[in-house]
Write a protein that holds these residues in place. Structure first.
Motif, PDB file in Angstrom:
ATOM      1  N   GLY A  87       0.622  -1.117   0.044  1.00  0.00           N
ATOM      2  CA  GLY A  87      -0.164   0.095  -0.082  1.00  0.00           C
ATOM      3  C   GLY A  87       0.803   1.345   0.092  1.00  0.00           C
ATOM      4  N   ILE A  88       2.173   1.073  -0.023  1.00  0.00           N
ATOM      5  CA  ILE A  88       3.042   2.337   0.004  1.00  0.00           C
ATOM      6  C   ILE A  88       3.831   2.428  -1.293  1.00  0.00           C
ATOM      7  N   GLN A  89       4.034   3.399  -2.002  1.00  0.00           N
ATOM      8  CA  GLN A  89       4.371   3.420  -3.285  1.00  0.00           C
ATOM      9  C   GLN A  89       5.199   4.989  -3.411  1.00  0.00           C
ATOM     10  N   LEU A  90       6.573   4.644  -3.671  1.00  0.00           N
ATOM     11  CA  LEU A  90       7.369   5.992  -3.764  1.00  0.00           C
ATOM     12  C   LEU A  90       7.045   6.871  -5.001  1.00  0.00           C
ATOM     13  N   LEU A  91       6.541   8.148  -4.734  1.00  0.00           N
ATOM     14  CA  LEU A  91       6.238   8.817  -5.894  1.00  0.00           C
ATOM     15  C   LEU A  91       7.367   9.602  -6.400  1.00  0.00           C
ATOM     16  N   GLY A  95       2.605   2.171   9.916  1.00  0.00           N
ATOM     17  CA  GLY A  95       3.119   1.462  10.885  1.00  0.00           C
ATOM     18  C   GLY A  95       4.580   1.499  10.270  1.00  0.00           C
ATOM     19  N   TRP A  96       5.099   1.879   9.264  1.00  0.00           N
ATOM     20  CA  TRP A  96       6.652   1.816   9.145  1.00  0.00           C
ATOM     21  C   TRP A  96       7.178   3.310   9.133  1.00  0.00           C
ATOM     22  N   LYS A  97       8.487   3.075   9.791  1.00  0.00           N
ATOM     23  CA  LYS A  97       9.096   4.351  10.036  1.00  0.00           C
ATOM     24  C   LYS A  97      10.102   4.687   8.953  1.00  0.00           C
TER      25      LYS A  97
END
Length: 168
Positions: A92-96, A126-128
């Motif tokens: 669910g996390i994508q680097l733009l 939940g990720w740092k």
């Protein structure tokens, strides 16, 4: 009178041409094509620790004394940092993108909730955010580490085929 003026101008031009020709010949003959000479500098050595200690100087320890800056034998330090273990994914996390403005580094991350602008030590699902570099972002969740890299999307419509034999 006009004849004498014309004669004077001719003589002046002839004399100026002769002077410039003599100057050009002089410069041509006296100039050499030798390369510039560079002074040879001797090899410098750092003074021993005993010599420095005896004079009350503080001892220089560490990388600066082990690898002096201008010595030809200087090599970059070996990287002892381990490569991060890549977890399955940060779902669910994508680097733009990465934004570097002055000394501030930010990353633009796409999540289900939209686009987030994060800095070091921010929390995302939940990720740092552990580290932001121009190449990408490192996220940490406990013992798991994920590297999200900025890579251009490959266009699926372009097909590159190997070159065949040369046609003549």
């Amino acid at each position: 009178m006009s004849r004498s003026l014309a004669l004077r101008v001719r003589l002046g031009l002839i004399l100026a041409t002769a002077v410039f020709a003599a100057l050009a010949a002089f410069l041509w003959l006296t100039t050499t094509a030798e390369p510039l000479r560079v002074a040879h500098l001797p090899d410098f050595h750092l003074p021993s620790d005993k010599l420095l200690a005896g004079r009350g100087q503080s001892l220089v320890k560490g990388p600066a004394s082990e690898r002096p800056l201008f010595w030809p034998s200087r090599r970059p330090p070996s990287e002892t940092e381990e490569a991060p273990q890549v977890a399955a994914s940060a779902e669910g996390i994508q680097l733009l993108g990465i934004v570097v403005q002055g000394g501030v580094r930010m990353a633009l991350l796409g999540t289900k909730g939209g686009v987030m602008r994060v800095r070091d030590a921010d929390q995302v699902m939940g990720w740092k955010v552990d580290q932001i570099r121009p190449e990408g972002v490192r996220l940490v969740n406990g013992q798991q580490k994920v590297e999200l890299l900025v890579t251009p999307k490959r266009r699926e419509g372009i097909r590159i085929e190997p070159a065949g034999p040369a046609r003549s």
